[in-house]
Design a protein around this motif. Structure first.
Motif, PDB file in Angstrom:
ATOM      1  N   LYS A  42       4.604   5.950  35.924  1.00  0.00           N
ATOM      2  CA  LYS A  42       3.703   7.061  36.879  1.00  0.00           C
ATOM      3  C   LYS A  42       3.818   8.623  36.662  1.00  0.00           C
ATOM      4  CE  LYS A  42       1.190   7.889  40.454  1.00  0.00           C
ATOM      5  NZ  LYS A  42       0.809   9.292  40.593  1.00  0.00           N
ATOM      6  N   GLN A  43       5.343   8.829  36.471  1.00  0.00           N
ATOM      7  CA  GLN A  43       5.593  10.382  35.985  1.00  0.00           C
ATOM      8  C   GLN A  43       4.806  10.659  34.648  1.00  0.00           C
ATOM      9  OE1 GLN A  43       9.718  11.153  36.249  1.00  0.00           O
ATOM     10  NE2 GLN A  43       9.504  13.295  36.107  1.00  0.00           N
ATOM     11  N   PHE A  44       5.116   9.771  33.874  1.00  0.00           N
ATOM     12  CA  PHE A  44       4.481  10.073  32.596  1.00  0.00           C
ATOM     13  C   PHE A  44       3.048  10.034  32.565  1.00  0.00           C
ATOM     14  CE2 PHE A  44       2.439   8.588  28.716  1.00  0.00           C
ATOM     15  CZ  PHE A  44       3.211   9.148  27.689  1.00  0.00           C
ATOM     16  N   ALA A  45       2.420   9.318  33.352  1.00  0.00           N
ATOM     17  CA  ALA A  45       1.020   9.464  33.171  1.00  0.00           C
ATOM     18  C   ALA A  45       0.492  10.830  33.940  1.00  0.00           C
ATOM     19  CB  ALA A  45       0.152   8.156  33.907  1.00  0.00           C
ATOM     20  N   ASP A  46       1.184  11.010  34.952  1.00  0.00           N
ATOM     21  CA  ASP A  46       0.589  12.329  35.714  1.00  0.00           C
ATOM     22  C   ASP A  46       0.962  13.534  34.736  1.00  0.00           C
ATOM     23  OD1 ASP A  46      -0.047  10.864  38.087  1.00  0.00           O
ATOM     24  OD2 ASP A  46       1.802  11.455  39.119  1.00  0.00           O
ATOM     25  N   SER A  47       2.081  13.729  34.122  1.00  0.00           N
ATOM     26  CA  SER A  47       2.404  14.800  33.240  1.00  0.00           C
ATOM     27  C   SER A  47       1.549  14.725  32.016  1.00  0.00           C
ATOM     28  CB  SER A  47       3.640  14.648  32.712  1.00  0.00           C
ATOM     29  OG  SER A  47       4.093  15.503  31.740  1.00  0.00           O
ATOM     30  N   VAL A  85      -8.900  10.098  28.287  1.00  0.00           N
ATOM     31  CA  VAL A  85      -7.446  10.136  28.821  1.00  0.00           C
ATOM     32  C   VAL A  85      -6.828   8.792  29.275  1.00  0.00           C
ATOM     33  CG1 VAL A  85      -5.660  11.535  30.215  1.00  0.00           C
ATOM     34  CG2 VAL A  85      -7.835  12.890  29.084  1.00  0.00           C
ATOM     35  N   LYS A  86      -7.624   8.346  30.079  1.00  0.00           N
ATOM     36  CA  LYS A  86      -7.380   7.067  30.775  1.00  0.00           C
ATOM     37  C   LYS A  86      -7.053   6.045  29.550  1.00  0.00           C
ATOM     38  CE  LYS A  86      -8.999   3.341  33.901  1.00  0.00           C
ATOM     39  NZ  LYS A  86      -9.967   2.898  34.908  1.00  0.00           N
ATOM     40  N   LYS A  87      -8.109   5.939  28.597  1.00  0.00           N
ATOM     41  CA  LYS A  87      -7.794   4.894  27.621  1.00  0.00           C
ATOM     42  C   LYS A  87      -6.605   5.355  26.766  1.00  0.00           C
ATOM     43  CE  LYS A  87     -10.290   3.194  23.443  1.00  0.00           C
ATOM     44  NZ  LYS A  87      -8.779   3.380  22.743  1.00  0.00           N
ATOM     45  N   LYS A  93      -0.930   3.389  25.368  1.00  0.00           N
ATOM     46  CA  LYS A  93       0.365   3.837  25.493  1.00  0.00           C
ATOM     47  C   LYS A  93       1.320   2.877  26.123  1.00  0.00           C
ATOM     48  CE  LYS A  93       0.106   8.755  24.326  1.00  0.00           C
ATOM     49  NZ  LYS A  93       1.206   8.539  23.119  1.00  0.00           N
ATOM     50  N   GLY A  94       0.359   1.869  26.980  1.00  0.00           N
ATOM     51  CA  GLY A  94       1.131   0.866  27.663  1.00  0.00           C
ATOM     52  C   GLY A  94       1.244   1.077  29.033  1.00  0.00           C
ATOM     53  N   VAL A  95       0.391   1.972  29.685  1.00  0.00           N
ATOM     54  CA  VAL A  95       0.247   2.314  31.133  1.00  0.00           C
ATOM     55  C   VAL A  95      -0.549   1.633  31.770  1.00  0.00           C
ATOM     56  CG1 VAL A  95      -0.342   4.073  32.797  1.00  0.00           C
ATOM     57  CG2 VAL A  95       1.089   4.966  30.766  1.00  0.00           C
ATOM     58  N   SER A  96      -0.131   0.735  32.914  1.00  0.00           N
ATOM     59  CA  SER A  96      -0.966  -0.053  33.481  1.00  0.00           C
ATOM     60  C   SER A  96      -2.620   0.617  33.888  1.00  0.00           C
ATOM     61  CB  SER A  96      -0.547  -0.513  34.804  1.00  0.00           C
ATOM     62  OG  SER A  96      -0.386   0.355  35.886  1.00  0.00           O
ATOM     63  N   LYS A  97      -3.437  -0.166  34.077  1.00  0.00           N
ATOM     64  CA  LYS A  97      -4.746   0.280  34.445  1.00  0.00           C
ATOM     65  C   LYS A  97      -4.668   0.973  35.715  1.00  0.00           C
ATOM     66  CE  LYS A  97      -9.498  -1.181  35.057  1.00  0.00           C
ATOM     67  NZ  LYS A  97     -10.435  -2.303  34.962  1.00  0.00           N
ATOM     68  N   LEU A  98      -4.013   0.460  36.614  1.00  0.00           N
ATOM     69  CA  LEU A  98      -3.886   0.876  37.918  1.00  0.00           C
ATOM     70  C   LEU A  98      -3.151   2.311  37.992  1.00  0.00           C
ATOM     71  CD1 LEU A  98      -4.132   0.837  41.114  1.00  0.00           C
ATOM     72  CD2 LEU A  98      -2.141  -0.162  41.299  1.00  0.00           C
ATOM     73  N   ILE A  99      -1.946   2.524  37.334  1.00  0.00           N
ATOM     74  CA  ILE A  99      -1.429   3.698  37.367  1.00  0.00           C
ATOM     75  C   ILE A  99      -2.283   5.056  36.689  1.00  0.00           C
ATOM     76  CG2 ILE A  99       0.466   4.829  36.222  1.00  0.00           C
ATOM     77  CD1 ILE A  99       2.321   2.660  36.597  1.00  0.00           C
ATOM     78  N   ALA A 100      -2.877   4.337  35.493  1.00  0.00           N
ATOM     79  CA  ALA A 100      -3.767   5.340  34.590  1.00  0.00           C
ATOM     80  C   ALA A 100      -5.076   5.652  35.427  1.00  0.00           C
ATOM     81  CB  ALA A 100      -4.184   4.509  33.616  1.00  0.00           C
ATOM     82  N   SER A 101      -5.491   4.906  36.148  1.00  0.00           N
ATOM     83  CA  SER A 101      -6.574   5.313  37.222  1.00  0.00           C
ATOM     84  C   SER A 101      -6.379   6.348  38.006  1.00  0.00           C
ATOM     85  CB  SER A 101      -7.208   4.096  37.839  1.00  0.00           C
ATOM     86  OG  SER A 101      -7.771   3.103  36.896  1.00  0.00           O
ATOM     87  N   GLU A 102      -5.141   6.370  38.594  1.00  0.00           N
ATOM     88  CA  GLU A 102      -4.555   7.046  39.682  1.00  0.00           C
ATOM     89  C   GLU A 102      -4.379   8.478  39.135  1.00  0.00           C
ATOM     90  OE1 GLU A 102      -1.131   5.040  41.417  1.00  0.00           O
ATOM     91  OE2 GLU A 102      -2.512   3.746  42.780  1.00  0.00           O
ATOM     92  N   ASP A 125      -7.073  10.737  38.195  1.00  0.00           N
ATOM     93  CA  ASP A 125      -7.789  11.524  39.590  1.00  0.00           C
ATOM     94  C   ASP A 125      -7.268  12.963  39.686  1.00  0.00           C
ATOM     95  OD1 ASP A 125      -9.364   9.176  40.422  1.00  0.00           O
ATOM     96  OD2 ASP A 125      -7.612   8.395  41.879  1.00  0.00           O
ATOM     97  N   LEU A 126      -6.308  13.480  38.960  1.00  0.00           N
ATOM     98  CA  LEU A 126      -5.901  14.950  38.935  1.00  0.00           C
ATOM     99  C   LEU A 126      -7.026  15.504  38.289  1.00  0.00           C
ATOM    100  CD1 LEU A 126      -2.199  14.224  37.710  1.00  0.00           C
ATOM    101  CD2 LEU A 126      -2.862  14.832  40.230  1.00  0.00           C
ATOM    102  N   PHE A 127      -7.822  15.018  37.468  1.00  0.00           N
ATOM    103  CA  PHE A 127      -8.990  15.751  36.681  1.00  0.00           C
ATOM    104  C   PHE A 127     -10.088  15.827  37.512  1.00  0.00           C
ATOM    105  CE2 PHE A 127      -9.046  15.598  31.845  1.00  0.00           C
ATOM    106  CZ  PHE A 127     -10.000  16.668  32.007  1.00  0.00           C
TER     107      PHE A 127
END
Length: 270
Positions: A114-119, A135-137, A142-151, A154-156
């Motif tokens: 989660k921290q990785f994805a936000d950064s 960016v989500k793709k 990189k192995g981040v789950s779809k849910l974490i990537a989608s959240e 949202d910073l965008f």
């Protein structure tokens, strides 16, 4: 029973120690351990070790070395769980050790998807001309789950997307001056989709672009395209048939019928 006869510091790696043993037939090199293992098990000269203890020490040291590999890999930048796992597999670390290392890194807070994805998203917003879908793709690759990537994407915000897409479009617009404005816009739309911008942003940015149409540039484009097509079709057609072939070809290239008629009147009547 085996006895430790001496412990020496390795010359090139001061935090590693060579353990020498005597099994009753004289001293010989036994194994090496990291300082952390040495301290944990209070290894010292004249300490007796059985075969089970020696095997355990070697296993613990192997695990510690693999853990150190992971820490060094993390020292360059943040990593996802998958990146760490794949790296350890590449380094041929035992699966059992990988599980222990991953659990330890998670407990220590050294890997956090989660921290990785936000950064990652914040960095992409600041440095790349990409939209949230791409960016989500990247995150999911990189192995981040779809849910974490989608959240995370949202910073965008819409505003940030619009600014980024507009800046990119303004840079690219009219770089292909031989193409019609319509064709340029279609190419821009396709590329913006590939770059991962959302449909609402693409629609609004291209709507703004329509107001920037340059009639002089459009005329220059049809002259360039038209003269090229005319040289090609005049070899096979003439008269009404030639005019129709030219109309069809120029329309497919995105020019309006009014502009096509104006060009053909000027070119075919000469």
């Amino acid at each position: 029973m085996t006895k430790i006869t001496r412990i020496t510091t390795q010359k090139k790696r001061k935090n590693r120690f060579n353990i020498f043993l005597d099994e009753g037939q004289g001293e010989k090199y036994g194994f090496s351990v990291d300082e952390a293992v040495l301290i944990e098990h209070k290894l010292r000269k004249d300490l007796d070790l059985d075969d089970t203890t020696i095997a355990t020490l070697i296993q613990k040291d192997t695990l510690h070395k693999s853990y150190t590999l992971a820490i060094n890999f993390l020292s360059y930048r943040m990593r996802t769980k998958k990146e760490i796992y794949d790296y350890l597999v590449k380094k041929e670390v035992d699966e059992e050790h990988i599980t222990k290392i991953m659990d330890k890194l998670l407990d220590e807070g050294l890997i956090d998807d989660k921290q990785f994805a936000d950064s990652f998203v914040r960095t992409r917003i600041q440095t790349a001309s990409k939209g949230p879908m791409l960016v989500k793709k990247e995150l999911m690759d990189k192995g981040v789950s779809k849910l974490i990537a989608s959240e995370a994407v949202d910073l965008f915000t819409y505003e940030e997307q619009h600014v980024k897409a507009t800046k990119w479009v303004e840079k690219k617009l009219n770089t292909s001056k031989s193409n019609s404005f319509k064709q340029q816009v279609q190419q821009l739309q396709s590329t913006l989709m590939q770059k991962g911008f959302t449909q609402d942003v693409i629609k609004d940015v291209l709507a703004d672009v329509q107001e920037e149409k340059n009639d002089d540039a459009e005329w220059d484009a049809i002259v360039k395209q038209g003269e090229k097509l005319l040289r090609k079709h005049q070899q096979k057609f003439e008269g009404y048939e030639l005019r129709n072939k030219m109309k069809e070809a120029l329309y497919r290239k995105g020019f309006t019928f009014d502009l096509i008629d104006t060009f053909l009147e000027a070119s075919l009547d000469e």
